[in-house]
Design a protein around this motif. Structure first.
Motif, mmCIF file in Angstrom:
data_model
loop_
_atom_site.group_PDB
_atom_site.id
_atom_site.type_symbol
_atom_site.label_atom_id
_atom_site.label_comp_id
_atom_site.label_asym_id
_atom_site.label_seq_id
_atom_site.Cartn_x
_atom_site.Cartn_y
_atom_site.Cartn_z
ATOM 1 N N THR A 103 0.705 -0.904 0.001
ATOM 2 C CA THR A 103 -0.147 0.117 0.097
ATOM 3 C C THR A 103 0.918 1.277 -0.038
ATOM 4 O O THR A 103 1.977 1.050 0.306
ATOM 5 C CB THR A 103 -0.777 0.053 1.240
ATOM 6 O OG1 THR A 103 -0.089 0.122 2.386
ATOM 7 C CG2 THR A 103 -1.704 -1.227 1.478
ATOM 8 N N ARG A 131 1.010 3.442 2.236
ATOM 9 C CA ARG A 131 1.453 3.542 3.441
ATOM 10 C C ARG A 131 2.602 2.720 3.930
ATOM 11 O O ARG A 131 3.627 3.196 4.543
ATOM 12 C CB ARG A 131 0.247 3.370 4.678
ATOM 13 C CG ARG A 131 -0.731 4.472 4.400
ATOM 14 C CD ARG A 131 -1.853 4.259 5.839
ATOM 15 N NE ARG A 131 -2.752 5.166 5.511
ATOM 16 C CZ ARG A 131 -4.000 5.069 5.365
ATOM 17 N NH1 ARG A 131 -4.677 3.962 5.397
ATOM 18 N NH2 ARG A 131 -4.958 6.199 5.393
ATOM 19 N N ALA A 157 4.901 7.560 11.668
ATOM 20 C CA ALA A 157 3.426 7.848 11.604
ATOM 21 C C ALA A 157 3.399 9.340 11.211
ATOM 22 O O ALA A 157 2.444 9.917 10.445
ATOM 23 C CB ALA A 157 2.672 7.481 12.883
ATOM 24 N N MET A 190 -0.129 9.706 9.493
ATOM 25 C CA MET A 190 -0.968 8.354 10.114
ATOM 26 C C MET A 190 -1.264 8.627 11.378
ATOM 27 O O MET A 190 -0.489 8.916 12.160
ATOM 28 C CB MET A 190 -0.306 6.910 9.693
ATOM 29 C CG MET A 190 -0.124 6.639 8.188
ATOM 30 S SD MET A 190 0.713 5.007 8.304
ATOM 31 C CE MET A 190 2.199 5.701 7.476
ATOM 32 N N ASP A 191 -2.595 8.111 11.835
ATOM 33 C CA ASP A 191 -2.823 8.042 13.286
ATOM 34 C C ASP A 191 -2.326 6.879 13.833
ATOM 35 O O ASP A 191 -1.649 5.872 13.045
ATOM 36 C CB ASP A 191 -4.220 8.129 13.539
ATOM 37 C CG ASP A 191 -5.214 7.114 12.796
ATOM 38 O OD1 ASP A 191 -4.407 5.854 12.883
ATOM 39 O OD2 ASP A 191 -6.125 6.922 12.343
ATOM 40 N N THR A 196 -3.371 4.038 15.266
ATOM 41 C CA THR A 196 -3.848 2.779 14.949
ATOM 42 C C THR A 196 -3.649 2.435 13.500
ATOM 43 O O THR A 196 -3.151 1.172 13.290
ATOM 44 C CB THR A 196 -5.542 3.031 15.071
ATOM 45 O OG1 THR A 196 -5.923 3.367 16.512
ATOM 46 C CG2 THR A 196 -6.138 1.627 14.858
ATOM 47 N N THR A 197 -3.614 3.314 12.675
ATOM 48 C CA THR A 197 -3.294 3.012 11.068
ATOM 49 C C THR A 197 -1.842 2.558 11.071
ATOM 50 O O THR A 197 -1.366 1.684 10.345
ATOM 51 C CB THR A 197 -3.657 4.429 10.331
ATOM 52 O OG1 THR A 197 -4.955 4.639 10.459
ATOM 53 C CG2 THR A 197 -3.148 3.974 8.773
ATOM 54 N N MET A 198 -0.940 3.200 11.860
ATOM 55 C CA MET A 198 0.478 2.997 11.851
ATOM 56 C C MET A 198 0.800 1.693 12.326
ATOM 57 O O MET A 198 1.469 0.765 11.706
ATOM 58 C CB MET A 198 1.288 4.016 12.673
ATOM 59 C CG MET A 198 2.823 3.887 12.787
ATOM 60 S SD MET A 198 3.483 4.071 11.083
ATOM 61 C CE MET A 198 5.119 3.547 11.153
ATOM 62 N N VAL A 211 -1.352 -0.872 12.381
ATOM 63 C CA VAL A 211 -1.762 -2.043 11.399
ATOM 64 C C VAL A 211 -0.901 -2.102 10.215
ATOM 65 O O VAL A 211 -0.507 -3.090 9.755
ATOM 66 C CB VAL A 211 -3.220 -1.413 10.925
ATOM 67 C CG1 VAL A 211 -3.706 -2.160 9.691
ATOM 68 C CG2 VAL A 211 -4.252 -1.673 11.980
ATOM 69 N N THR A 212 -0.202 -0.917 9.985
ATOM 70 C CA THR A 212 0.598 -0.823 8.789
ATOM 71 C C THR A 212 2.108 -1.764 9.391
ATOM 72 O O THR A 212 2.429 -2.517 8.314
ATOM 73 C CB THR A 212 1.035 0.470 8.240
ATOM 74 O OG1 THR A 212 -0.117 1.205 7.722
ATOM 75 C CG2 THR A 212 1.829 0.571 7.079
ATOM 76 N N ARG A 251 -13.158 11.163 2.515
ATOM 77 C CA ARG A 251 -12.928 9.821 2.674
ATOM 78 C C ARG A 251 -12.994 9.084 1.200
ATOM 79 O O ARG A 251 -13.581 9.480 0.166
ATOM 80 C CB ARG A 251 -14.341 9.133 3.146
ATOM 81 C CG ARG A 251 -14.182 7.644 3.770
ATOM 82 C CD ARG A 251 -15.627 7.482 4.498
ATOM 83 N NE ARG A 251 -15.392 7.834 5.693
ATOM 84 C CZ ARG A 251 -16.435 7.421 6.463
ATOM 85 N NH1 ARG A 251 -17.469 6.951 6.469
ATOM 86 N NH2 ARG A 251 -16.294 8.050 8.015
#
Length: 162
Positions: free
Chosen positions: A38, A40, A59, A64-65, A67-69, A71-72, A158
């Protein structure tokens, strides 16, 4: 009703930037998906290779927040492309270290990113390309370098899922 619409006095810069940015992101996502990354993941790999960086620093760079970081980085670890390690500079901190496989893939992904960016500008002649990039660089580094303080959080558009 249309007779009551206000007359525009300038091009809709917000639309132009939002639309072209959205299309560029979708093209980038499709191109990177061909090698299983992706945007990210690409961002984390490339910036983690530049120097020792913590998950928090990466991040921030990738906007990135937390949580997103997480997960990445979890996805990068699962794929054997990166791993969390103690920092050599601060024992309390953990850095994201890119594996050899991850470094090789980051090289491929950077070639893809460069190609997508080049292709995005092919509709412009060389002088217009240079002018556009210089002007956007000036805006991003100057007047539009930081979001305005607003009473309510302004959300980014979004992306639609197909």
């Amino acid at each position: 009703m249309t007779a009551m619409a206000p007359t525009r006095t300038a091009p809709d810069l917000s639309y132009l930037l939002d639309h072209t940015s959205h299309v560029l992101r979708t093209q980038m996502s499709a191109a990177l998906a061909e090698i299983g990354l992706t945007a990210r993941m690409h961002c984390v790999l490339v910036h983690a290779l530049e120097e020792e960086r913590t998950q928090i620093q990466l991040a921030e760079i990738g906007d990135m927040d937390k949580t997103t970081m997480v997960v990445t980085v979890d996805a990068l670890e699962s794929a054997g492309l990166a791993e969390r390690r103690p920092s050599g500079r601060d024992r309390r901190a953990r850095i994201i270290a890119v594996t050899e496989t991850g470094a090789a893939l980051a090289g491929q992904s950077q070639e893809i990113v460069d190609r997508v960016h080049r292709d995005a500008l092919t509709g412009l002649d060389r002088g217009d390309r240079d002018t556009l990039l210089r002007a956007l660089g000036q805006l991003a580094g100057g007047h539009l370098s930081a979001p305005a303080d607003t009473p309510g959080a302004t959300r980014r558009a979004r992306q639609s899922r197909k």
